[in-house]
Design a protein around this motif. Structure first.
Motif, PDB file in Angstrom:
ATOM      1  N   GLN A  69       0.842  -1.208   0.000  1.00  0.00           N
ATOM      2  CA  GLN A  69       0.000   0.000   0.000  1.00  0.00           C
ATOM      3  C   GLN A  69       0.874   1.253   0.000  1.00  0.00           C
ATOM      4  O   GLN A  69       0.562   2.243  -0.662  1.00  0.00           O
ATOM      5  CB  GLN A  69      -0.931   0.004   1.219  1.00  0.00           C
ATOM      6  CG  GLN A  69      -2.113  -0.955   1.075  1.00  0.00           C
ATOM      7  CD  GLN A  69      -2.886  -1.100   2.369  1.00  0.00           C
ATOM      8  OE1 GLN A  69      -2.338  -1.522   3.397  1.00  0.00           O
ATOM      9  NE2 GLN A  69      -4.163  -0.745   2.354  1.00  0.00           N
TER      10      GLN A  69
ATOM     11  N   ILE B  11       2.275   1.923  -3.453  1.00  0.00           N
ATOM     12  CA  ILE B  11       1.237   2.525  -4.306  1.00  0.00           C
ATOM     13  C   ILE B  11       1.043   3.993  -3.937  1.00  0.00           C
ATOM     14  O   ILE B  11       0.987   4.877  -4.812  1.00  0.00           O
ATOM     15  CB  ILE B  11      -0.117   1.782  -4.124  1.00  0.00           C
ATOM     16  CG1 ILE B  11      -0.011   0.335  -4.580  1.00  0.00           C
ATOM     17  CG2 ILE B  11      -1.225   2.517  -4.878  1.00  0.00           C
ATOM     18  CD1 ILE B  11       0.213   0.120  -6.040  1.00  0.00           C
ATOM     19  N   ASP B  12       0.931   4.243  -2.656  1.00  0.00           N
ATOM     20  CA  ASP B  12       0.665   5.599  -2.183  1.00  0.00           C
ATOM     21  C   ASP B  12       1.757   6.564  -2.644  1.00  0.00           C
ATOM     22  O   ASP B  12       1.468   7.682  -3.084  1.00  0.00           O
ATOM     23  CB  ASP B  12       0.588   5.600  -0.653  1.00  0.00           C
ATOM     24  CG  ASP B  12      -0.616   6.377  -0.180  1.00  0.00           C
ATOM     25  OD1 ASP B  12      -1.682   6.264  -0.824  1.00  0.00           O
ATOM     26  OD2 ASP B  12      -0.485   7.107   0.823  1.00  0.00           O
TER      27      ASP B  12
ATOM     28  N   VAL C  40       1.381   7.086  -6.421  1.00  0.00           N
ATOM     29  CA  VAL C  40       0.234   7.975  -6.709  1.00  0.00           C
ATOM     30  C   VAL C  40       0.643   9.419  -6.453  1.00  0.00           C
ATOM     31  O   VAL C  40       0.348  10.313  -7.257  1.00  0.00           O
ATOM     32  CB  VAL C  40      -0.996   7.597  -5.846  1.00  0.00           C
ATOM     33  CG1 VAL C  40      -2.066   8.681  -5.924  1.00  0.00           C
ATOM     34  CG2 VAL C  40      -1.574   6.258  -6.297  1.00  0.00           C
TER      35      VAL C  40
ATOM     36  N   MET D 167      -7.552  11.559  -6.979  1.00  0.00           N
ATOM     37  CA  MET D 167      -6.499  10.591  -6.636  1.00  0.00           C
ATOM     38  C   MET D 167      -5.838  10.943  -5.296  1.00  0.00           C
ATOM     39  O   MET D 167      -5.353  10.063  -4.590  1.00  0.00           O
ATOM     40  CB  MET D 167      -5.444  10.526  -7.740  1.00  0.00           C
ATOM     41  CG  MET D 167      -5.939   9.888  -9.031  1.00  0.00           C
ATOM     42  SD  MET D 167      -6.412   8.140  -8.892  1.00  0.00           S
ATOM     43  CE  MET D 167      -4.801   7.354  -8.944  1.00  0.00           C
TER      44      MET D 167
ATOM     45  N   ARG E 156      -6.222   2.087  -1.186  1.00  0.00           N
ATOM     46  CA  ARG E 156      -5.316   1.591  -2.251  1.00  0.00           C
ATOM     47  C   ARG E 156      -5.250   0.060  -2.248  1.00  0.00           C
ATOM     48  O   ARG E 156      -4.204  -0.522  -2.553  1.00  0.00           O
ATOM     49  CB  ARG E 156      -3.888   2.168  -2.103  1.00  0.00           C
ATOM     50  CG  ARG E 156      -3.802   3.655  -1.799  1.00  0.00           C
ATOM     51  CD  ARG E 156      -4.196   4.525  -2.936  1.00  0.00           C
ATOM     52  NE  ARG E 156      -3.901   5.943  -2.654  1.00  0.00           N
ATOM     53  CZ  ARG E 156      -4.495   6.942  -3.290  1.00  0.00           C
ATOM     54  NH1 ARG E 156      -5.410   6.715  -4.227  1.00  0.00           N
ATOM     55  NH2 ARG E 156      -4.177   8.178  -3.003  1.00  0.00           N
TER      56      ARG E 156
ATOM     57  N   ARG F 202      -7.055  -2.133  -4.131  1.00  0.00           N
ATOM     58  CA  ARG F 202      -7.101  -2.784  -5.452  1.00  0.00           C
ATOM     59  C   ARG F 202      -5.727  -2.769  -6.127  1.00  0.00           C
ATOM     60  O   ARG F 202      -5.273  -3.811  -6.613  1.00  0.00           O
ATOM     61  CB  ARG F 202      -8.192  -2.136  -6.303  1.00  0.00           C
ATOM     62  CG  ARG F 202      -9.599  -2.440  -5.767  1.00  0.00           C
ATOM     63  CD  ARG F 202     -10.646  -1.475  -6.288  1.00  0.00           C
ATOM     64  NE  ARG F 202     -11.924  -1.636  -5.609  1.00  0.00           N
ATOM     65  CZ  ARG F 202     -12.234  -1.085  -4.432  1.00  0.00           C
ATOM     66  NH1 ARG F 202     -11.336  -0.349  -3.776  1.00  0.00           N
ATOM     67  NH2 ARG F 202     -13.421  -1.279  -3.893  1.00  0.00           N
ATOM     68  N   PRO F 203      -5.047  -1.613  -6.179  1.00  0.00           N
ATOM     69  CA  PRO F 203      -3.716  -1.643  -6.793  1.00  0.00           C
ATOM     70  C   PRO F 203      -2.725  -2.493  -5.996  1.00  0.00           C
ATOM     71  O   PRO F 203      -1.865  -3.160  -6.584  1.00  0.00           O
ATOM     72  CB  PRO F 203      -3.298  -0.173  -6.808  1.00  0.00           C
ATOM     73  CG  PRO F 203      -4.135   0.489  -5.776  1.00  0.00           C
ATOM     74  CD  PRO F 203      -5.442  -0.248  -5.791  1.00  0.00           C
TER      75      PRO F 203
ATOM     76  N   LEU G 254      -1.252   1.061 -10.850  1.00  0.00           N
ATOM     77  CA  LEU G 254      -1.767   2.429 -10.902  1.00  0.00           C
ATOM     78  C   LEU G 254      -2.924   2.524 -11.892  1.00  0.00           C
ATOM     79  O   LEU G 254      -3.877   3.292 -11.687  1.00  0.00           O
ATOM     80  CB  LEU G 254      -0.646   3.401 -11.299  1.00  0.00           C
ATOM     81  CG  LEU G 254       0.430   3.597 -10.229  1.00  0.00           C
ATOM     82  CD1 LEU G 254       1.591   4.425 -10.783  1.00  0.00           C
ATOM     83  CD2 LEU G 254      -0.140   4.275  -8.977  1.00  0.00           C
TER      84      LEU G 254
ATOM     85  N   GLU H  86      -5.946   1.556 -10.034  1.00  0.00           N
ATOM     86  CA  GLU H  86      -6.384   2.624  -9.126  1.00  0.00           C
ATOM     87  C   GLU H  86      -7.042   3.769  -9.909  1.00  0.00           C
ATOM     88  O   GLU H  86      -8.050   4.331  -9.472  1.00  0.00           O
ATOM     89  CB  GLU H  86      -5.204   3.137  -8.287  1.00  0.00           C
ATOM     90  CG  GLU H  86      -5.566   4.155  -7.206  1.00  0.00           C
ATOM     91  CD  GLU H  86      -6.423   3.601  -6.073  1.00  0.00           C
ATOM     92  OE1 GLU H  86      -6.774   2.412  -6.083  1.00  0.00           O
ATOM     93  OE2 GLU H  86      -6.765   4.394  -5.169  1.00  0.00           O
TER      94      GLU H  86
ATOM     95  N   HIS I 265     -10.462   2.527 -10.981  1.00  0.00           N
ATOM     96  CA  HIS I 265     -11.384   2.521  -9.849  1.00  0.00           C
ATOM     97  C   HIS I 265     -11.883   3.940  -9.550  1.00  0.00           C
ATOM     98  O   HIS I 265     -13.082   4.169  -9.363  1.00  0.00           O
ATOM     99  CB  HIS I 265     -10.686   1.918  -8.622  1.00  0.00           C
ATOM    100  CG  HIS I 265     -11.501   1.973  -7.372  1.00  0.00           C
ATOM    101  ND1 HIS I 265     -12.759   1.417  -7.276  1.00  0.00           N
ATOM    102  CD2 HIS I 265     -11.245   2.539  -6.154  1.00  0.00           C
ATOM    103  CE1 HIS I 265     -13.239   1.637  -6.055  1.00  0.00           C
ATOM    104  NE2 HIS I 265     -12.346   2.305  -5.368  1.00  0.00           N
ATOM    105  N   ASN I 266     -10.975   4.901  -9.557  1.00  0.00           N
ATOM    106  CA  ASN I 266     -11.362   6.280  -9.264  1.00  0.00           C
ATOM    107  C   ASN I 266     -12.178   6.897 -10.399  1.00  0.00           C
ATOM    108  O   ASN I 266     -13.046   7.741 -10.158  1.00  0.00           O
ATOM    109  CB  ASN I 266     -10.129   7.126  -8.945  1.00  0.00           C
ATOM    110  CG  ASN I 266      -9.672   6.919  -7.503  1.00  0.00           C
ATOM    111  OD1 ASN I 266     -10.154   7.578  -6.594  1.00  0.00           O
ATOM    112  ND2 ASN I 266      -8.790   5.968  -7.286  1.00  0.00           N
TER     113      ASN I 266
END
Lengths: 324, 324
Positions: free
Chosen positions: A8, A11-12, A15, A35, A41, A43-44, A66, A69, A72-73
């Motif tokens: 996570q 990913i964060d 992003v 975002m 986070r 799913r990614p 990404l 993500e 999804h968004n």
């Protein structure tokens, strides 16, 4: 194998490091805004987790993660217009902060950006990855439409509800994992089993969401507890209650559903009391646990190191024990 | 090499033979409805034409051509919501016939379907084709946003206008041709030159559209002649007129632009008279022809049989002589 938290964080960070063109600002600012609102986070992280499961290189999975993500968004941005939702993660939704046109077009661009990130995978798996991604995207759209259609219906069956959440929520969990598996060079059978793990876990995830909406701790849940009851949302809990309630309970439940002028707290307490009387919480938790168990059986079949699988088991465990 | 008419017929037949899932009907009926409304099928025909130019197999180009037509109609479905347009090709728009939510979500699915058709190309060109398609899609969205932004501005420069129509209209013409070229195994240089041919021709195409909107024959144009004048649409004609008009002409032009209560026919005639006095039609046609000439120069450079190129020259000729 990385922990969920580590994934996570990766990913964060990615992003946060993503930049968008400056102009036209009505297209790109809403993407950056949404975002940056955060979210778990999950799913990614699942894309990375699946690559990691097969000892693949998670660097290869970062762009596709990404992409998931962003996708999804994008669905959140468009769904919020359709649902006329004023808030997302406690902040104004894009269509509320800008307007509907901005949310439509900015969402469209976000979807293209997702494809741009997704096609970064190795050429030899590109076609398979896109097939999963396209099928996932169509499933999510179909699920959203079926969910909207439920609003105009008096009766929804449990099976229909489970099919709706499978499409709206679970196919993306499965799709994210399958894409990660393909990147990790998993066999077709293992990739398919991991998809099934994700789909079943996704259904369990949504059932847990529905349970938390009624029984969550207001201090931990993050959203208004009782929101589904107030809006008569046709969740598993309400559908099952309408099926099982008898006599005065059924009359009372229907009374609260049809009443347009009510005190929110009073309605939430009254409906929850009916749920309690007929054991809805227990039924919901048992169904959620049975989907989790099926998911774990799917995981069992996969040929991957046991210590790697344990991260996915922890993930399943975390989902059903979460409080928000 | 096939004629333009033959290629349009191939597309039309394939569009008619395409079927969609029955449920959820709110998602799929609008796609079938919009695709059946017709149109000239020029963009998908260009995909086939480009493959044909390099003696490629046009059967290989059919799915990607349908992808381009699906994508084009997806943008129309979403644009019509943003523009609050009641009619498309003389029939109710999707958001008018159903509602905004249906047009948003059905459009999203249409976009995924376009990708599904596009990934039918051979694996060895998939990545290149998708790169063109993604860049095209982003260009079209940016163009639409810039066009909407123009509505809230008093002054737009000619260069800004040309950049807007390049994005909103011309990149898709170029992109369709480049995708067809890749399918026909064209060299990178030839594919790029064909893209430039398309982009320049696309700008000429839009300029001709703007001219027809003011000077078209009402019996042949298909839309209301003068529509752009009535709505103060910032086309090349109006932008240039505001730049060139002097004295009483400029005062009269600004008067008509700011007037909110007017007789439509009177406004169209008055503004057209001002255009005529300062030679706007001639200027517009010369600009349109100069873009067409640049396009033909791009075509000249391409290594392909002369008899094949002649179909593309006929196409360019048809575009600038068309009356609707």
């Amino acid at each position: 194998m990385h922990s969920i938290q580590q994934l996570q964080n990766i990913i964060d960070k990615a992003v946060k490091e993503t930049t968008y063109p400056l102009e036209p600002k009505e297209l790109y600012q809403p993407i950056a805004y949404l975002m940056a609102l955060g979210g778990k986070r999950l799913r990614p992280a699942l894309v990375l987790m699946a690559t990691d499961l097969f000892n693949g290189n998670i660097d290869d999975a970062l762009s596709p993660a990404l992409a998931v993500e962003l996708f999804h968004n994008f669905t959140l941005m468009h769904d919020d217009i359709m649902d006329k939702a004023p808030l997302r993660r406690g902040q104004p939704t894009v269509h509320a902060k800008w307007n509907d046109s901005v949310a439509i077009l900015s969402g469209d661009v976000m979807f293209v950006k997702a494809y741009k990130m997704m096609i970064q995978v190795k050429p030899e798996i590109l076609s398979d990855v896109l097939e999963v991604f396209n099928a996932t995207a169509i499933g999510v759209c179909e699920g959203q439409q079926i969910d909207m259609n439920f609003e105009n219906r008096d009766i929804v069956e449990v099976d229909e509800y489970l099919e709706m959440i499978r499409l709206k929520t679970a196919v993306l969990v499965g799709g994210a994992l399958k894409i990660g598996a393909l990147i990790g060079n998993a066999s077709k059978t293992d990739a398919d089993n991991l998809y099934q793990f994700g789909e079943n876990l996704g259904i369990a995830f949504q059932l847990q969401d529905d349970i938390l909406d009624v029984y969550g701790d207001p201090l931990k849940f993050g959203k208004q507890v009782g929101g589904d009851i107030i809006s008569n949302k046709k969740t598993f809990l309400l559908i099952k209650a309408l099926e099982l309630a008898k006599g005065d309970d059924l009359i009372a439940l229907k009374h609260w559903i049809t009443k347009t002028d009510f005190n929110a707290e009073e309605k939430v307490n009254a409906v929850r009391n009916i749920y309690d009387k007929i054991g809805i919480r227990d039924l919901s938790e048992r169904l959620m646990q049975s989907y989790t168990q099926i998911a774990l059986n799917n995981l069992e079949k996969i040929k991957a190191p046991a210590e790697n699988k344990s991260v996915l088991m922890d993930f399943a465990d975390m989902l059903i024990k979460r409080e928000n």
